[in-house]
Motif scaffolding. Structure first.
Motif, mmCIF file in Angstrom:
data_model
loop_
_atom_site.group_PDB
_atom_site.id
_atom_site.type_symbol
_atom_site.label_atom_id
_atom_site.label_comp_id
_atom_site.label_asym_id
_atom_site.label_seq_id
_atom_site.Cartn_x
_atom_site.Cartn_y
_atom_site.Cartn_z
ATOM 1 N N ALA A 176 -5.442 -37.875 -43.161
ATOM 2 C CA ALA A 176 -6.671 -38.421 -42.573
ATOM 3 C C ALA A 176 -6.411 -39.784 -41.939
ATOM 4 N N ARG A 177 -7.275 -40.139 -41.000
ATOM 5 C CA ARG A 177 -7.185 -41.488 -40.429
ATOM 6 C C ARG A 177 -7.471 -42.509 -41.530
ATOM 7 N N PRO A 178 -6.812 -43.653 -41.492
ATOM 8 C CA PRO A 178 -6.958 -44.641 -42.566
ATOM 9 C C PRO A 178 -8.393 -45.056 -42.840
ATOM 10 N N GLU A 179 -9.207 -45.105 -41.788
ATOM 11 C CA GLU A 179 -10.581 -45.592 -41.981
ATOM 12 C C GLU A 179 -11.554 -44.496 -42.410
ATOM 13 N N THR A 180 -11.104 -43.250 -42.504
ATOM 14 C CA THR A 180 -11.981 -42.130 -42.868
ATOM 15 C C THR A 180 -12.549 -42.318 -44.276
ATOM 16 N N HIS A 181 -13.870 -42.144 -44.426
ATOM 17 C CA HIS A 181 -14.500 -42.264 -45.745
ATOM 18 C C HIS A 181 -14.214 -41.009 -46.572
ATOM 19 N N LEU A 182 -14.054 -41.213 -47.865
ATOM 20 C CA LEU A 182 -13.738 -40.090 -48.748
ATOM 21 C C LEU A 182 -14.842 -39.040 -48.761
ATOM 22 N N SER A 183 -16.062 -39.463 -48.554
ATOM 23 C CA SER A 183 -17.172 -38.518 -48.596
ATOM 24 C C SER A 183 -17.019 -37.397 -47.574
ATOM 25 N N SER A 184 -16.325 -37.689 -46.475
ATOM 26 C CA SER A 184 -16.141 -36.660 -45.444
ATOM 27 C C SER A 184 -14.965 -35.736 -45.753
ATOM 28 N N LEU A 185 -14.152 -36.101 -46.723
ATOM 29 C CA LEU A 185 -12.999 -35.274 -47.101
ATOM 30 C C LEU A 185 -13.239 -34.523 -48.414
ATOM 31 N N LEU A 186 -14.334 -34.818 -49.059
ATOM 32 C CA LEU A 186 -14.587 -34.341 -50.419
ATOM 33 C C LEU A 186 -14.929 -32.854 -50.463
ATOM 34 N N MET A 187 -14.340 -32.165 -51.404
ATOM 35 C CA MET A 187 -14.731 -30.782 -51.729
ATOM 36 C C MET A 187 -15.604 -30.847 -52.982
ATOM 37 N N ARG A 188 -16.891 -30.594 -52.785
ATOM 38 C CA ARG A 188 -17.846 -30.795 -53.881
ATOM 39 C C ARG A 188 -17.870 -29.642 -54.884
ATOM 40 N N GLU A 189 -17.388 -28.487 -54.491
ATOM 41 C CA GLU A 189 -17.352 -27.357 -55.418
ATOM 42 C C GLU A 189 -16.091 -27.474 -56.276
ATOM 43 N N VAL A 190 -16.180 -28.288 -57.314
ATOM 44 C CA VAL A 190 -15.019 -28.560 -58.146
ATOM 45 C C VAL A 190 -15.178 -27.872 -59.507
ATOM 46 N N ILE A 191 -14.102 -27.225 -59.948
ATOM 47 C CA ILE A 191 -14.100 -26.594 -61.263
ATOM 48 C C ILE A 191 -13.764 -27.656 -62.300
ATOM 49 N N SER A 192 -14.611 -27.796 -63.292
ATOM 50 C CA SER A 192 -14.380 -28.786 -64.348
ATOM 51 C C SER A 192 -14.492 -28.118 -65.709
ATOM 52 N N VAL A 193 -14.040 -28.826 -66.739
ATOM 53 C CA VAL A 193 -14.026 -28.306 -68.103
ATOM 54 C C VAL A 193 -14.936 -29.158 -68.971
ATOM 55 N N PRO A 194 -15.918 -28.571 -69.644
ATOM 56 C CA PRO A 194 -16.737 -29.340 -70.593
ATOM 57 C C PRO A 194 -15.869 -29.879 -71.718
#
Length: 434
Positions: A176-194
């Motif tokens: 990504a370009r250095p100034e790109t915000h993380l919010s635009s690269l984020l994958m929100r469908e993340v598998i997590s463990v309780p």
């Protein structure tokens, strides 16, 4: 002395797991001496983390207290906790009080989680990125924290409250370009463990999604830590070992190098349990002693019939136990599985029973004895299949490990009912037997 230096120099070039293997094959005195010399080179923590916790705890207890504490402080927190759990509580408290405040707090928090949960398995050393960061800021932070992190397979983003928002691909981050915000690269469908998830459930998630690491969250989705694939491999190996040992009623604590007196202490109670079940089957045989005396062929048939019932039942127990371990077995499917195994038992019983009945007739020339053998085989195969489902399900319902005692109970059921039914049929069908 020169020989020791050469050996140590060679060991320092090896992977920590190879060094751990060397340590485990040495005598206590030799292993302590080698660990001391590794400590002087700041190379003792990783090999100790690769050893079985009970081995590493025993080895660490042989060292000077100051050295032991310094080695423990250099270990990954999840490995350090595994080691501490093998020590008496008084010893745990002494070690924790000697550590730095931050290190002691981390280990104390981890010790609060049951060892068979995601919390007990995780490492808190995870780098959390803020959504407000740019790609360059995130990369700079990861570079600074790489030595502190458990591992950097993925990057995780959190909000101001520390709640997990999504996962970032390191490839996307690097390109990504250095100034790109993380919010635009984020994958929100993340598998997590309780954090309270059972370790078997954690292993199933890794198996299902093929990830190298998974984030651990609490009930409010706050990022607490990370579980990596190497930790899960350990869990899978331990669970497989537990199931294999359980099928043979062997204590999970026993190993090939366990002393004979310890092995005796662990095995003898189970042998007494098996003796008790064998005596119960013997009581049934004793009740029908006169019947067996009149028809000696029954003494041969009883072993064949009970053996077939036990074999059929163990096939079912193995499949059911595996299904439980892999999470394939839902509670509501119990009746469906019972019906399936009953049907299989009937079909197998008709085929195998007819074969045994024909062989018995050709052997003794008595078709009634052949019919009794056929019906007894049909009965015991149905019983074996149904019991192979009911016993592990019942043990699980009681909160017991199905692999640990299913075999003993199954053998008892098939022996007692198989013998009893055969002798009852013999009394019913054969003339001259009361």
């Amino acid at each position: 002395m020169e020989e020791k230096k050469v050996v140590l120099r060679d060991l320092l070039l090896k992977h920590p797991a190879d060094v751990a293997e060397v340590l485990s094959h040495l005598s206590d005195e030799q292993a302590s001496d080698l660990l001391h010399r590794l400590y002087l080179r700041r190379a003792a923590a990783e090999p100790l983390g690769e050893m079985e916790p009970e081995e590493s705890a025993e080895l660490l207890s042989e060292l000077d207290r100051t050295e032991a504490i310094k080695i423990l402080s250099r270990m990954d927190p999840d490995d350090a906790v595994d080691l501490l759990e093998e020590l008496p509580e008084a010893e745990q408290r002494k070690i924790l009080s000697s550590l730095g405040r931050k290190e002691a707090e981390v280990l104390t928090d981890l010790l609060a989680y049951p060892p068979d949960t995601a919390g007990g398995l995780m490492s808190p050393e995870v780098v959390a990125l803020s959504l407000d960061m740019s790609a360059q800021e995130a990369i700079d932070l990861l570079r600074r924290r790489v030595e502190e992190a458990e591992t950097v397979y993925y990057a995780y983003a959190v909000d101001e409250q520390g709640q997990l928002q999504g996962v970032l691909s390191l490839r996307d981050l690097a390109l990504a370009r250095p100034e790109t915000h993380l919010s635009s690269l984020l994958m929100r469908e993340v598998i997590s463990v309780p954090v309270e998830a059972d370790v078997e459930e954690v292993a199933r998630l890794f198996d299902k999604y093929n990830y190298y690491a998974l984030p651990v969250v609490d009930s409010e989705r706050k990022l607490l830590g990370i579980i990596t694939i190497d930790d899960v491999i350990d869990v899978i190996r331990e669970e497989a070992t537990e199931d294999i040992y359980g099928m043979a009623s062997v204590p999970i604590e026993e190993r090939v190098d366990t002393t004979w007196i310890s092995s005796l202490r662990m095995r003898l109670p189970w042998l007494y349990v098996r003796l008790g079940t064998a005596l119960l089957a013997a009581v049934v045989v004793g009740v029908f002693e006169e019947t067996i005396a009149k028809v000696a062929a029954l003494a041969v048939l009883m072993g064949v019939i009970a053996g077939q019932g036990g074999s059929a039942g163990m096939q079912t127990v193995t499949i059911i136990t595996r299904g439980m371990a892999l999470g394939e077995l839902e509670h509501r499917r119990g009746w469906h599985l019972l019906a399936k195994e009953a049907l299989l038992g009937i079909v197998n019983g008709v085929v195998i029973g007819a074969t045994v009945g024909i062989i018995t007739y050709l052997w003794k020339g008595d078709y009634l004895l052949g019919v009794a053998a056929c019906l007894a085989m049909l009965f015991v195969l149905v019983v074996g299949g149904v019991a192979g489902v009911a016993i592990p399900l019942g043990l699980r319902g009681l909160g017991k490990d199905p692999a640990l005692a299913s075999g003993i109970f199954l053998t008892t059921v098939t022996d007692v009912l198989g013998f009893g039914f055969l002798f009852l049929l013999a009394r019913l069908f054969l003339p001259g037997i009361k």
